[in-house]
Design a protein around this motif. Structure first.
Motif, PDB file in Angstrom:
ATOM      1  N   SER A   1      19.428 -29.985   9.764  1.00  0.00           N
ATOM      2  CA  SER A   1      20.678 -29.186   9.757  1.00  0.00           C
ATOM      3  C   SER A   1      20.728 -27.781  10.315  1.00  0.00           C
ATOM      4  CB  SER A   1      19.926 -29.043   7.811  1.00  0.00           C
ATOM      5  OG  SER A   1      18.916 -28.180   7.800  1.00  0.00           O
ATOM      6  N   LEU A   2      21.546 -26.488   9.983  1.00  0.00           N
ATOM      7  CA  LEU A   2      21.528 -25.742  10.741  1.00  0.00           C
ATOM      8  C   LEU A   2      23.249 -24.959  10.067  1.00  0.00           C
ATOM      9  CD1 LEU A   2      21.885 -24.740  13.926  1.00  0.00           C
ATOM     10  CD2 LEU A   2      23.865 -25.543  13.807  1.00  0.00           C
ATOM     11  N   LEU A   3      22.649 -23.500   9.966  1.00  0.00           N
ATOM     12  CA  LEU A   3      22.985 -21.739   9.114  1.00  0.00           C
ATOM     13  C   LEU A   3      23.902 -21.849  10.301  1.00  0.00           C
ATOM     14  CD1 LEU A   3      20.469 -20.722   7.083  1.00  0.00           C
ATOM     15  CD2 LEU A   3      21.813 -22.493   6.223  1.00  0.00           C
ATOM     16  N   ALA A   4      25.350 -21.716   9.878  1.00  0.00           N
ATOM     17  CA  ALA A   4      26.302 -21.295   9.756  1.00  0.00           C
ATOM     18  C   ALA A   4      27.471 -20.389   8.932  1.00  0.00           C
ATOM     19  CB  ALA A   4      26.802 -22.341  11.657  1.00  0.00           C
ATOM     20  N   PRO A   5      27.977 -19.541   9.288  1.00  0.00           N
ATOM     21  CA  PRO A   5      29.150 -18.351   8.845  1.00  0.00           C
ATOM     22  C   PRO A   5      30.244 -19.555   9.180  1.00  0.00           C
ATOM     23  CG  PRO A   5      28.794 -17.850  11.080  1.00  0.00           C
ATOM     24  CD  PRO A   5      28.079 -18.482  10.975  1.00  0.00           C
ATOM     25  N   VAL A   6      31.409 -19.415   8.278  1.00  0.00           N
ATOM     26  CA  VAL A   6      32.424 -20.155   8.198  1.00  0.00           C
ATOM     27  C   VAL A   6      33.124 -18.825   8.408  1.00  0.00           C
ATOM     28  CG1 VAL A   6      34.063 -21.009   6.558  1.00  0.00           C
ATOM     29  CG2 VAL A   6      31.972 -22.002   6.265  1.00  0.00           C
TER      30      VAL A   6
END
Lengths: 985, 180, 459
Positions: A634-639
């Motif tokens: 998993s990976l955190l990313a802005p939309v």
């Protein structure tokens, strides 16, 4: 916010340069032989470059706390061929994914400063792509690897040689030696690799973005790996199946030009091609399309199949069709796209032999095969499409995958692994665990530009020479051979792959130039004969590959078409090479980092692109941070909510979230972490959840709509043909004004921008930045809307937000004759020149910024800080000496490349004539692949009117914000949309 | 006559008393008179034959001078010294030159009307014989002073003193003629 | 204007000065603050002095680092710097208005507050003057806006409103100072003659220039003072008109407007009177001046606030109407969409409340004379006028012609510190003024007293 935060590197760098020119590399002098740049073949250039290298070092010695060691030669005696202040151009070429693009590089006193396209080169036609333009900045990147290191300890070249070659001494064979390269088309390197293989070494190629699918596709369709070469000029109908023909791929510049030539409508009589695009992620090509269909990457295969079904029905029955009828008949495409597919199919059939279908790198081999068959079925092969043997070595073979290497590694069969370029530790599919598995190799060495992820997982790091620092050769997509010529000695003792490979071949290590020369001597005597000419032109005459005849084989394809496509309704993840940092190769290039993406207008990072519909469904808004999970990672990313994006499809651009020494590359998120060998381009089953915080994105354009203001005008081709006279009435009529003063100079400079061929690819922006020493403001600066680009590309959406029409409009100083900025300046720092330029006098500017307030186009930029203060020595070397570096607190803006105008004037005066048509080419104009920008004088000295004056009086021409009466000298030509009546709504 | 030779001086308690005194002394034929008050007492001016100030004329002249020179300067800069094509505007952009012309006129006028009254009053002059008079410091508070010039032909010091006493002067001072 | 004001000259002017103090008594009362200051003065000085120190630190930071430390951007190239400038210069207008225009139209009630107002003017203009300077990208070259024979033979570009500004503001500063000082001379003489200590006598003696008050001096003085008043009057009008042209001569929707000069002047006087109240009400309390600053003064000022408040309100309405009536999409967008409903709508409505609603309380006489109400209203109007300038400047810039360059503006802490800094610098100077200068004109009050006595005796 500045390009170099690291202190103290300067010292080492210049020491190693001293070594390079002095005692360390005794062969330095031999790298620059006779007459490579001039017919008379004297020995001058070599001396010059030697001196130049030294002068560079001297120039920078000042910046060092310690005088450089080793022998240095002062630039005291002026070499006869160099006139200080007069730039010289040298031909060379840059490769990407193995394919070459020919370039001309401007050099000031031995300092390469600007990249231009090579008109003689098929891939360039005089234009450049983003990456070529910006590559010059990487040459002077202070973050480059500063020397040879073994596990972080500085070591000498000799030590490296002894260590690396002890395992495999010449003659003893090279079993267990593995070499991992990026795909290459270099014949000379190929020759050396052949020798290695002869000695038992094994060769592998890997690049995260490759033509593998295309090769596999042609293998499915024709039984062997081939490269399709298109001729868009002859195509009236173009269908792109997720193919970004105009802005990516080896021939992007050529295709963009050909596409533009097909729609350069100057009068109602001129023909215009029609472009259809099917794609998940809005691309430059998609934005230029007359009809664009949004589709998940997964569904494009079905659409391609449907297209073939719809067309083949009417095609005279070819034997191969019967084999495919079965699988094709059970259409898998969604119902709502059928009308679209049918319409396109009919249009294609109406243009047999004058249409073409292209499939994108991000699509499977099946789609490529279908595209190939469509071209066959439509009789386009030999007309608009031809197939050649790939220029890249071992194309389509298993050598282009990592699995064999990894298998050997696991089996501990790898003595030494030499990685020549690339950055596999970062770019390899996550599930292959590349970095871990290469640890089983006894010795690992990495030849790379930076101490990056791969360097950290290897024992040895050898600095890779920039392509402007070493000799080589490469082929273009169509096989044309070009010579890679260096313009400067390696700044930090960089090595080319040739240098390293030779160690293993056992031959006495020769400079790469000698190797190259020797190779071509036995390989091709004719080329050897015209060597200097080939080097000078940058292209070897008549070296394009033979066009192959293709015969369709369907057995395999039929089987593949049979197996059903997964039809889960889960989210889809699409990963693409970024338009700017590519696969991460250019992560540390500040020009590219700060360049707004052509479509998202995002800078300094990437984000998860989501369609408005999907965003609404998942209640996401821009800048929300989400956790993306796929196959256990998993990976955190802005939309980022992107109009025109496919629903239920999340796109992430590759090349961000770096962890190496390339500090600028640390921005954004690392999409490779979600990229597995199961889905290199797209994958199903993505999980998405909001984590409840936001992360600000640095975008340069916040508002999408033009609010119906007369800014970026478009018209339907049909309406245009019906229209009488000018499309926008009254703009060419003389107008009443109180301001009678008009410039009276000999030349009256003006620009015309044809929105019908402008794709918005943004190359011009980087070209402008390189030419005019435009500073970088960094992520925070962009957030505050302080970017300094003199030329920007405005991108407007109109119509349905989910499926918008996209218009790109280059916007720079309009050089208004009645300039609003001028009369509000209290000190006369911006005034009008006799030849119609709106001049900006930096020295006089006190920085009231009134001019910017009164500029309706908002093209003026302000130096809020001293943006140049902490530039390090190598960074200063890229500066264009013909352009002032602006101080803190002054305004700046597009000058129509006044330095080029004045240079042309001086030449004209010396020659005692006037400036000819095309005598002045602005940086943006020169770089533009589609030649959308025309610059010149409205007054003419020749018999016929100048190009620009003709265009200014063209019926499609209009002024932006004409009603303000600013009388701009830059005028635009209305974009036309060639709609298919069946689909026109 | 700001620096007349002081002969006799007297202090009164109010403007009215002062006015009465001045009138009386004039009946006695004294002409070289002056008065000192804490604030302007207009009724004094006719009695003391003070003509209306000429300052306004000078100020007007200076204002016109300032304005003209400002306009000429702007015209000269824009048309003669360094003509530049500024947004196609005519070199001689009259209307744009008006604001500065006006402001400069006002500036000159203001400076003049500040300087003149002080100069005419012989200021700045930190010391003046009149300050030698005992109790004269009341002039700015509540003292209303009358002064007779020592060289007034009609001046009879004794008689005048008596008269002033009679008019209710708070104090009468004989100033020695030879001083100053 | 004069019509409006002379309208409230009707009631017996007797209540401009309560009681019948003798000349001496009145004098002593008026110069008392100078001779023995009230307690609690030192801490105030230290506080505001500290603020001033902070101000100059921030200024040093800005000058050395660049104005990038502000929130300004492209398109919002002008922001708080100019907002503050216009706000201060506006405040600077009431002083001259009170002492000059009201003098000409013979409003007796001005007498006791005119020097107070002039002091305010002076120090407000000093604050205003800081901003255009700091606002330059290269402040060290500010003198390029002034015509002087330079080696490059270059001259200012007089078609721009900024050189007009330079001349106007500096003329205003100089003239206000001269007017203020000329009026001060006789009162300095008072202290010279009244001060207990020799040192004071000497110092004030120097500043009094040796004023003797002879009838001849007075006659010139009267005329000259009147003239200065006459000159200051068109100045008040012209200066803020010119300031408004910084915007009006541009073609930016929301700036490009012919209503600006009168609109700005009215606004200036509006905010000026508000500031006079803000300062006068506490000063009156502290220095026990209830007899010289009376309910009648407040009544008149409140009426002025109402008048100017209405002019400002009218201007808002006209701006919007013209935007709609012109049919110009851009004007309509700025005036009718972006300001009332855009990202800064809240600020817009604060402005409407403070500037249009607040003064309506003054329809009631009780409110006009209630110092608490007056004080609160004054503060609100001060805020309102600041927000007006913010709306005027920022909302026009942030969303102009090309939507592609639309961008939000956010002030930084530096922006705000700078503003607060000028407020304490202003207060600091004003406190010094209250401490060392008779801020109620002594001789004029005595003259007024005389007139009132005549009035009483029905002469």
């Amino acid at each position: 916010m500045h390009m170099d935060r690291r202190a103290g590197v300067g010292m080492d760098r210049w020491r190693s340069l001293a070594e390079a020119t002095g005692k360390f590399d005794p062969d330095a002098s031999r790298e620059f032989p006779a007459g490579v740049d001039q017919p008379d073949g004297s020995l001058r250039r070599r001396d010059v470059l030697k001196l130049l290298g030294a002068s560079v070092m001297l120039a920078n010695a000042a910046g060092c706390s310690r005088a450089p060691r080793g022998k240095i030669v002062p630039y005291a005696v002026q070499p006869p061929e160099v006139t200080p202040g007069v730039a010289k151009h040298y031909a060379t070429s840059m490769t990407l994914g193995g394919y070459a693009t020919g370039l001309l590089v401007e050099s000031h006193e031995g300092r390469p400063t600007k990249i231009e396209g090579n008109p003689d080169h098929p891939a360039s036609l005089g234009a450049t792509g983003l990456l070529e333009q910006a590559s010059i900045l990487s040459l002077y990147d202070p973050a480059r690897a500063q020397g040879i290191f073994q596990r972080g300890q500085p070591k000498s070249w000799r030590k490296l040689v002894s260590t690396l070659t002890q395992g495999a001494r010449p003659g003893r064979g090279l079993e267990g030696s593995h070499f991992l390269l990026e795909p290459t088309s270099s014949p000379s390197v190929g020759h050396l690799l052949g020798q290695l293989q002869g000695l038992g070494a094994r060769i592998h190629y890997y690049a995260p973005v490759s033509q593998n699918a295309a090769w596999a596709g042609t293998r499915l369709a024709f039984g062997r790996a081939l490269d399709p070469v298109f001729d868009l000029r002859r195509a009236d109908v173009i269908v792109c199946l997720d193919a970004d023909l105009l802005a990516s791929g080896p021939f992007r510049c050529r295709y963009a030009r050909q596409f533009a030539d097909g729609r350069r409508v100057r009068s109602k009589a001129d023909p215009m091609n029609r472009l259809y695009a099917v794609e998940p992620v809005l691309s430059v090509t998609g934005a230029s399309a007359d009809h664009r269909l949004r589709a998940k990457a997964r569904d494009i295969r079905a659409i391609a199949a449907a297209l073939l079904r719809e067309t083949s029905g009417n095609v005279t029955d070819a034997p191969w069709l019967s084999a495919l009828r079965g699988p094709l008949s059970k259409g898998q495409e969604a119902g709502e796209v059928r009308p679209w597919v049918r319409a396109v199919a009919r249009d294609l059939l109406a243009h047999r032999g004058r249409s073409l279908v292209a499939a994108g790198e991000g699509q499977s081999d099946v789609v490529h095969a279908l595209a190939a068959l469509l071209n066959v079925a439509l009789g386009n092969v030999g007309e608009t499409v031809s197939y050649v043997v790939p220029a890249v070595l071992d194309a389509g073979s298993s050598a282009h995958t990592l699995e064999p290497l990894l298998a050997d590694l696991d089996a501990h069969r790898v003595q030494s692994l030499v990685i020549l370029g690339g950055n596999p530790s970062y770019t390899a599919p996550r599930d292959l665990e590349f970095s871990r598995r290469i640890q089983t190799a006894k010795a690992t060495a990495y030849l790379g530009m930076y101490a990056n992820e791969t360097a950290r997982s290897c024992e040895w790091l050898v600095p890779l020479a920039h392509y402007l620092e070493s000799w080589g050769d490469a082929r273009a997509l169509d096989g044309t051979l070009s010579i890679v010529q260096p313009l400067i000695e390696p700044l930090i003792g960089g090595k080319s792959p040739t240098d390293l490979i030779q160690l293993f071949v056992g031959a006495s290590a020769l400079p790469s130039y000698d190797v190259l020369r020797a190779y071509w001597k036995d390989r091709d005597p004719d080329l050897d004969a015209q060597w200097s000419q080939a080097v000078q032109r940058g292209v070897a005459a008549a070296t394009a590959s033979r066009i192959e005849n293709v015969a369709v084989t369907t057995a395999e394809l039929a089987k593949r078409l049979g197996d059903a496509v997964s039809s889960s309704d889960s989210l889809e993840l699409v990963v693409r090479a970024d338009s700017k940092v590519y696969d991460g190769t250019f992560s540390n290039n500040a020009w590219l980092q700060e360049l707004p993406d052509a479509m998202t207008k995002m800078t300094w990072g990437n984000a998860a692109l989501v369609s408005p519909t999907t965003a609404a469904r998942l209640s996401l808004t821009a800048e929300d941070v989400v956790r993306l999970s796929l196959r256990g990672e998993s990976l955190l990313a802005p939309v980022f909510v992107m109009p025109g994006h496919a629903d239920d499809s999340i796109a992430l651009m590759l090349g961000y979230g770096r962890e190496g020494d390339e500090e600028l590359g640390h921005v954004g998120v690392n999409a490779y972490r979600l990229r597995t060998s199961r889905g290199l381009a797209f994958d199903e089953g993505l999980q998405l959840e909001k984590v409840g915080r936001t992360e600000p994105l640095a975008t340069t354009q916040e508002h999408w709509s033009t609010e119906n203001r007369p800014v970026a005008l478009t018209a339907k081709l049909a309406d245009y043909e019906k229209a009488r006279g000018d499309l926008v009435s009254g703009q060419n009529a003389p107008r009443q004004t109180l301001y009678q003063l008009t410039p009276k100079g000999l030349n009256q400079w003006a620009m015309s921008i044809d929105l019908n061929v402008c794709t918005g690819c943004s190359v011009c922006v980087v070209a402008c930045q390189a030419e005019n020493n435009i500073p970088i403001v960094g992520e925070e600066g962009v957030r505050k809307n302080r970017e300094m680009h003199w030329l920007r590309i405005d991108r407007y959406f109109s119509g349905d937000e989910r499926d918008p029409v996209v218009d790109a409009e280059p916007m720079a100083c309009q050089h208004c004759e009645k300039a609003p900025c001028e009369y509000v300046c209290p000190v006369g720092a911006t005034v009008h020149s006799p030849d119609g330029l709106n001049e900006m006098v930096y020295n006089r500017c006190v920085g009231t910024r009134f001019c910017s307030n009164n500029c309706p186009y908002k093209v003026r930029r302000f130096n809020w800080f001293d943006y140049n203060e902490d530039k390090t020595e190598p960074q200063k070397m890229v500066m264009n000496p013909d352009v002032t570096v602006r101080a803190r607190g002054v305004m700046e803006k597009c000058s129509y490349c006044v330095q080029r105008i004045r240079e042309a004037e001086i030449h004209a005066r010396v020659a005692g004539g006037t400036i000819p048509e095309g005598g002045v080419v602005t940086a943006c104009q020169q770089a533009c692949p589609s030649k959308a920008i025309v610059f010149g004088s409205l007054t003419t000295h020749a018999a016929e009117a100048s190009e620009v004056s003709k265009l200014h009086s063209n019926e499609r021409t209009y002024n932006v914000l004409d009603e303000l009466g600013t009388a701009p000298r830059t005028r635009y030509m209305i974009r036309l949309r060639n709609l298919n009546p069946e689909l026109a709504t | 006559m700001p620096d007349m030779k002081l002969g006799v001086m007297a202090e009164f308690r109010s403007a009215e008393e002062l006015l009465r005194a001045v009138a009386r002394l004039r009946e006695l034929g004294l002409r070289k008179l002056d008065a000192y008050t804490p604030y302007p007492v207009r009724e004094l001016e006719p009695l003391l034959e003070i003509k209306r100030s000429f300052i306004p004329k000078v100020v007007l002249a200076m204002a016109l001078f300032g304005a003209t020179s400002a306009y000429i300067l702007q015209w000269w800069c824009a048309v003669v010294a360094y003509p530049l094509n500024v947004g196609g505007r005519p070199y001689h952009s009259g209307p744009s030159f008006i604001p500065i012309t006006f402001e400069t006129g006002v500036l000159f006028a203001a400076l003049t009307s500040f300087v003149l009254p002080l100069v005419l009053a012989g200021l700045p002059r930190l010391h003046h014989p009149v300050f030698e008079i005992d109790g004269f410091e009341s002039v700015s508070i509540d003292g209303y002073w009358i002064a007779v010039a020592s060289d007034d032909p009609e001046l009879d010091r004794l008689r005048t003193e008596v008269e002033l006493q009679g008019l209710g002067a708070r104090r009468v001072v004989q100033v020695e003629g030879k001083r100053k | 204007m004069s019509v409006v004001v002379s309208g409230d000259a009707a009631p017996a002017p007797i209540d401009f000065l309560l009681g019948r103090p003798s000349d001496a008594a009145l004098t002593d009362q008026l110069i008392a603050p100078v001779l023995e200051p009230p307690k609690g003065f030192a801490p105030l000085l230290i506080l505001t002095g500290g603020g001033t120190a902070v101000l100059f630190t921030v200024i040093a930071y800005i000058a050395t680092t660049g104005i990038g430390v502000w929130g300004n951007n492209i398109p919002v190239a002008w922001a708080l710097g100019i907002v503050d400038f216009v706000w201060w210069i506006g405040i600077g207008h009431a002083g001259t208005f009170i002492s000059a225009i009201l003098l000409l139209v013979e409003q007796k009630w001005r007498t006791s507050i005119n020097r107070f107002a002039e002091g305010m003017t002076l120090f407000a203009v000093v604050q205003a003057g800081l901003f255009p300077l700091l606002h330059l990208g290269r402040p060290w070259f500010f003198y390029w806006l002034v015509p002087y024979p330079s080696t490059m033979d270059l001259w200012p570009q007089f078609r721009s409103a900024l050189p007009w500004d330079v001349v106007a503001v500096s003329t205003y500063l100089i003239t206000s100072f001269l007017f203020w000082y000329l009026g001060l001379v006789p009162d300095l003489a008072v202290i010279r003659d009244r001060a207990p200590s020799l040192l004071r006598r000497r110092v004030y003696g120097v500043f009094a220039l040796g004023w003797r008050g002879s009838a001849r001096d007075w006659s010139h003085y009267r005329i000259a003072y009147g003239l200065l008043a006459g000159l200051a009057t068109p100045l008040v009008i012209s200066v803020h008109s010119i300031v408004s042209m910084d915007f009006a001569i541009s073609q930016l929707p929301g700036w490009h407007s012919t209503i600006f000069p009168p609109f700005f002047v009215a606004g200036a006087i509006y905010s000026g009177f508000a500031m006079v109240l803000t300062l006068l009400i506490p000063a009156r309390k502290i220095f026990h001046l209830e007899n010289v600053v009376t309910a009648r003064h407040f009544d008149s000022i409140a009426k002025m606030l109402m008048v100017t408040g209405w002019i400002v309100t009218y201007s808002y309405v006209i701006e919007m109407f013209v935007a709609w009536y012109s049919g110009n999409e851009l004007e309509r967008y700025v005036q009718l969409v972006n300001r009332p409903t855009g990202p800064y709508a809240a600020v817009f409505w604060v402005m409407i409340f403070c500037n249009c609603i607040t003064p309506q309380v003054f329809w009631w006489k009780s409110m006009r004379t209630n110092t608490t109400v007056l004080f609160v209203a004054a503060i609100l109007i001060n805020i309102g006028m600041w927000t007006e300038r913010f709306i005027l400047i920022v909302t026009s810039e942030m969303r102009d012609f090309l939507t592609s360059s639309w961008h939000m503006y956010k002030p930084t802490y530096i922006d705000l510190t700078l503003f607060l800094g000028t407020i304490s610098f202003f207060s600091f100077l004003f406190l010094l003024f209250l401490r060392y200068v008779p801020f109620i004109p002594v001789s004029e009050m005595k003259e007024l007293k005389l007139e009132l006595e005549h009035h009483a005796e029905g002469r």
